[in-house]
Write a protein that holds these residues in place. Sequence first.
Motif, short mmCIF file in Angstrom:
data_model
loop_
_atom_site.label_atom_id
_atom_site.label_comp_id
_atom_site.label_asym_id
_atom_site.label_seq_id
_atom_site.Cartn_x
_atom_site.Cartn_y
_atom_site.Cartn_z
N LEU A 293 34.66 -69.07 4.71
CA LEU A 293 35.87 -69.17 3.60
C LEU A 293 35.62 -68.97 2.39
O LEU A 293 34.37 -70.44 1.44
N ASP A 294 36.11 -67.81 2.20
CA ASP A 294 35.96 -67.57 0.62
C ASP A 294 36.86 -68.32 0.02
O ASP A 294 37.57 -68.17 -0.27
N GLY A 295 36.70 -68.63 -1.27
CA GLY A 295 37.70 -69.02 -2.28
C GLY A 295 38.16 -70.62 -1.88
O GLY A 295 39.16 -70.02 -2.20
N SER A 296 37.65 -71.44 -1.37
CA SER A 296 38.24 -72.41 -0.58
C SER A 296 38.54 -73.68 -1.31
O SER A 296 40.44 -74.26 -1.52
N LYS B 178 27.58 -64.49 -9.90
CA LYS B 178 27.97 -65.21 -9.35
C LYS B 178 27.81 -65.18 -7.64
O LYS B 178 27.46 -65.67 -7.36
N LEU B 179 28.35 -63.69 -7.38
CA LEU B 179 28.76 -63.84 -6.40
C LEU B 179 27.48 -63.53 -5.16
O LEU B 179 26.36 -62.94 -5.61
N ARG B 180 27.72 -63.81 -4.18
CA ARG B 180 26.81 -63.41 -3.63
C ARG B 180 26.27 -62.01 -2.75
O ARG B 180 28.00 -61.98 -2.22
N LEU B 181 24.68 -61.76 -2.75
CA LEU B 181 25.08 -59.99 -2.29
C LEU B 181 25.23 -59.50 -0.75
O LEU B 181 25.60 -58.92 -0.51
P1 P6P Z 1 35.27 -68.31 -11.09
C1 P6P Z 1 35.37 -68.70 -5.07
O1 P6P Z 1 34.27 -70.35 -5.28
C2 P6P Z 1 34.36 -67.79 -5.73
O2 P6P Z 1 33.03 -67.06 -4.79
C3 P6P Z 1 34.69 -66.12 -5.44
O3 P6P Z 1 35.84 -66.05 -4.13
C4 P6P Z 1 35.99 -66.04 -6.64
O4 P6P Z 1 35.87 -64.64 -7.38
C5 P6P Z 1 34.96 -66.17 -8.07
O5 P6P Z 1 34.31 -67.56 -7.01
C6 P6P Z 1 35.63 -67.42 -8.63
O6 P6P Z 1 34.61 -67.62 -9.91
O7 P6P Z 1 34.19 -68.22 -12.24
O8 P6P Z 1 36.00 -67.36 -11.26
O9 P6P Z 1 36.14 -69.86 -10.56
#
Ligand code: P6P
Length: 343
Positions: A122-125, A281-284
Amino acid sequence: MSARSRVPVGTRLHRFLFEAERQYPQATGELSALLSQLGLAGKRIARLLSGAGLADQLGPSGAVNPQGEEQQKIDALANEIFLEAFSYGQMVPTVVTEEMELPARLPENETAGKYILFVDPLDGSSNLDVDGAVGSVFSIRRMMGKGPVLSQVDLLARVSQEQVVAGYFVYGPSTMLVYTAGPRAGVHGFTLDPGIGEFLLSHPDIRIPRRGRTWSANDGNLATWDEGPRRYVEALRRVDPARGRPYSLRYSGALVSDVHRILLKGGVFLYPSGTEMPGGKLRLLYEAAPLAAVVESAGGAATDGRRRILDVFPDANHQRTAFFAGSRDDVEELEAFLSGHAE
Ligand code: P6P
């Protein structure tokens, strides 16, 4: 005729896969089985989300995930749903998930399973507290090592090595499944009809426009970005009618929702590295790589700023990356800024 031209909008996912497999005499039916198990997870998570606010399932779980981030209750539930969906079927003995430090082993599949599921359940929860769109991201790759435990052979393989299916669920006003089974198979979108619990073909053969009119990034981080992406965004903001600028900023803070918009409308998504996030930040493995596979199969491009995301050889399951993806011409222009060949 390809399967795409044979099946009309509104066709069930199962029929679409049946027609697609008829194109390949050597097809084993495993792709259909994998997508069916993925579909079950997507349906269950969609149902979970629709009532989460009423069942006290929002908010923090009190645990911390492997990334050191506060885990939301619903992240843990979504993770369980994916593990349950693949717990049988002799297909997937190993799951690399954002919610667990070590790969999850599914013992029932350890005798015959030969695929690894990489998943962000769940991404962006954090968007859920404000009823925003969220997503699940997945990639399934055929094991090259002897299995069932994830071996270094598979861990250190190029992220696109033996990738049989990659895609995402986006849980918004409707729930969609978008996936690719490889560059030649295209990208197809299915919308869940909750009344019958079926994913129906709604977006056959998605092609990303060569150029868009929007950029998607956390504008608040601009000052911390590396110089190239920063100068590129400054160029997007300048009035330049010949290039359709200024571009509009569209950013929800949920990766899947933001990339889904870019996939359908064109433009560019940016999450650069910088002083705050030196490695991005994002996972590969379970965010950037699956989305890069979808964007490239739709005719777009995805890079970490130095090379194609799909060419990266990972060092670890949870490693992060800078991520730039979208319309081919927009990404090409961005790369000129990243390499210092554009002002
Ligand atoms: P920021 C959500 O936590 C996430 O992993 C992605 O879904 C989203 O693109 C990014 O982090 C948002 O990060 O630093 O903009 O809050």
